[in-house]
Design a protein around this motif. Structure first.
Motif, PDB file in Angstrom:
ATOM      1  N   HIS A 199       1.318   3.976   1.955  1.00 19.45           N
ATOM      2  CA  HIS A 199       1.998   4.635   3.073  1.00 19.45           C
ATOM      3  C   HIS A 199       3.513   4.513   2.905  1.00 19.45           C
TER       4      HIS A 199
ATOM      5  N   HIS B 192      -7.233  -1.669   4.828  1.00 20.93           N
ATOM      6  CA  HIS B 192      -6.460  -0.700   5.620  1.00 20.93           C
ATOM      7  C   HIS B 192      -6.669   0.725   5.087  1.00 20.93           C
TER       8      HIS B 192
ATOM      9  N   HIS C 280       0.833  -1.207   0.000  1.00 19.42           N
ATOM     10  CA  HIS C 280       0.000   0.000   0.000  1.00 19.42           C
ATOM     11  C   HIS C 280       0.861   1.248   0.000  1.00 19.42           C
TER      12      HIS C 280
ATOM     13  N   ASP D 236      -0.190  -3.901   6.081  1.00 13.73           N
ATOM     14  CA  ASP D 236      -1.069  -3.396   7.145  1.00 13.73           C
ATOM     15  C   ASP D 236      -2.496  -3.797   6.785  1.00 13.73           C
TER      16      ASP D 236
ATOM     17  N   ASP E  41       5.988   4.110   4.797  1.00 18.50           N
ATOM     18  CA  ASP E  41       6.766   3.060   5.473  1.00 18.50           C
ATOM     19  C   ASP E  41       6.720   1.741   4.700  1.00 18.50           C
ATOM     20  N   HIS E  42       5.894   1.676   3.643  1.00 16.27           N
ATOM     21  CA  HIS E  42       5.829   0.484   2.791  1.00 16.27           C
ATOM     22  C   HIS E  42       6.270   0.762   1.347  1.00 16.27           C
TER      23      HIS E  42
END
Ligand SMILES: [Zn+2]
Ligand SMILES: [Zn+2]
Length: 416
Positions: A55, A138, A53, A161, A57-58
């Protein structure tokens, strides 16, 4: 097959998992952003990359796979479009702060031209693997990734997530059968409060502020929380008093283009039509006159119009924090009664604030439920604090699963 943890193991942020088989498959490649940016370990010879996804951090470091190779890329279309927005913004921030740039626009462009747009539940082939992405519930476009080996039918599932419980715009995660399950563990230690009851409580509080001529200010993450809060204001009849500002606007415009990835598409459409889009300083001043709800980035008060608003709220106003506040951010400082750092100067917030847990992650019970129903031989607990992941793995071992909580740099061997 073995698995190397490049980041996001025993920590939240800079997720990166390298599956090494006849081909090297990379699951997510993100960055960790607080005061500065942290990167995952180097990924050797990537043949295919899967982004769960948008975000950061991914997704934040995923363009870097095009530094010395030309791997295949798999993701849903909204994931790629939203990642483009967030990555371009972080490149701008790096430039402004004169930080060394490790992600370049040219790589981002290659990624956007190269990727296979995945639909939920559809099968794709990559070399000896069947690949599929399922709804993770998510944020818009978020996916649970399945990699199945044709030769022996063994299934590796990476949740990214996820949330099983429905949100206003998300239909909830699909549970996918697995042999090896790589599972996020953010909230392995607690369950979330009842969402509807909490939403009603927050709306009651917001209504009081609005009726008294104050501003109900909601600092929100651009992707996910902005749209969810927008829909919430529409559902409870507050949308005509609501303003939206900052990156939240651009993210919402992207989500609007993918109705097939939105549950309750009509609610979002209606909210988008009726909310006031802040396009000029005059609009902003108008929003600040009071009797209003303001949705604005950034969600942790580390930049964006939120920092302008927060210094100009009238005395009837209140701040509503609805997302997780990472340490060393202004949001975290606010929660601890410390002054904010706004462009190097200190600002004491006099406006009261309140915190609501609108998490888009599975809570403890749903994490256990996912493991039981996915029914793997091996569970690998990632994306959580060292304490949370270790305790969660211990719990799962007691339930009879072979469960581990690796650290960054660890390599584990999988029996297929
Ligand atoms: Zn996320
Ligand atoms: Zn995450």
């Amino acid at each position: 097959m073995d698995i190397k943890f490049l980041g996001g193991a025993g920590e939240v942020g800079r997720s990166g998992i390298l599956v090494r088989d006849r081909k090297n498959l990379l699951l997510d490649y993100g960055v960790k952003v607080d005061d500065h940016t942290e990167y995952p370990l180097h990924a050797d010879r990537v043949d295919a990359c899967f982004v769960s996804h948008a975000h950061l951090d991914h997704s934040g470091y995923s363009p870097a796979v095009y530094t010395d190779g030309f791997p295949d890329m798999f993701a849903t279309s909204p994931t790629m479009k939203l990642a483009e927005l967030l990555i371009e913004d972080s490149i701008k921030i790096h430039r402004r702060k004169h930080e060394h740039e490790r992600v370049h626009k040219a790589q981002l462009k290659t990624m956007l031209n190269r990727y296979t747009p995945c639909d939920y539940g559809k099968e794709y082939q990559f070399e000896d693997y069947k690949v599929a992405m399922y709804d993770a519930g998510h944020i818009c476009g978020s996916a649970i990734t399945l990699i199945e080996k044709y030769s022996n039918g063994k299934r590796l599932v990476y949740t990214g997530d996820f949330k099983i419980e429905r949100q206003l715009l998300e239909g909830g995660a699909e549970i996918v059968k697995s042999d090896v399950l790589l599972l996020e563990s953010t909230y392995a230690n607690k369950d979330h409060p009842d969402r509807e009851e909490m939403a009603e409580r927050m709306i009651g509080e917001i209504r009081e502020i609005v009726d008294n001529g104050g501003v109900a200010m909601l600092p929100v993450f651009a992707v996910g929380r902005s749209q969810e809060m927008l829909a919430l204001m529409d559902k409870y009849g507050l949308i005509d008093s609501t303003y939206i500002d900052g990156m939240a606007k651009a993210a919402t415009e992207i989500v609007e283009q993918y109705p097939e990835f939105v549950k309750n598409e009509n609610l979002l459409k209606d909210a988008i039509r009726r909310v006031q889009w802040v396009e000029s300083p005059r609009n902003r001043a108008h929003a600040l006159e009071g009797g209003s709800v303001i949705l604005t980035t950034s969600g942790m008060l580390n930049g964006g119009p939120a920092l302008d608003y927060i210094t100009r709220l009238n005395r009837h106003s209140k701040i509503f924090l609805t997302g997780y506040q990472v340490e060393d951010t202004n949001g975290h400082r606010l929660m601890n009664g410390l002054p904010l750092d706004i462009d190097g100067r200190q600002f004491h917030v006099k406006t009261p604030f309140t915190v609501y847990d609108f998490s888009a992650h599975a809570g403890k019970s749903d994490l256990h439920r996912y493991v039981k129903e996915s029914n793997p031989e091996t569970v690998v607990c990632v994306h959580g604090s060292p304490e949370n992941t270790a305790l969660f793995a211990e719990d799962l071992r007691q339930e009879g699963f072979n469960a581990i909580a690796p650290k960054v740099g660890d390599v584990i061997s999988v029996g297929f």
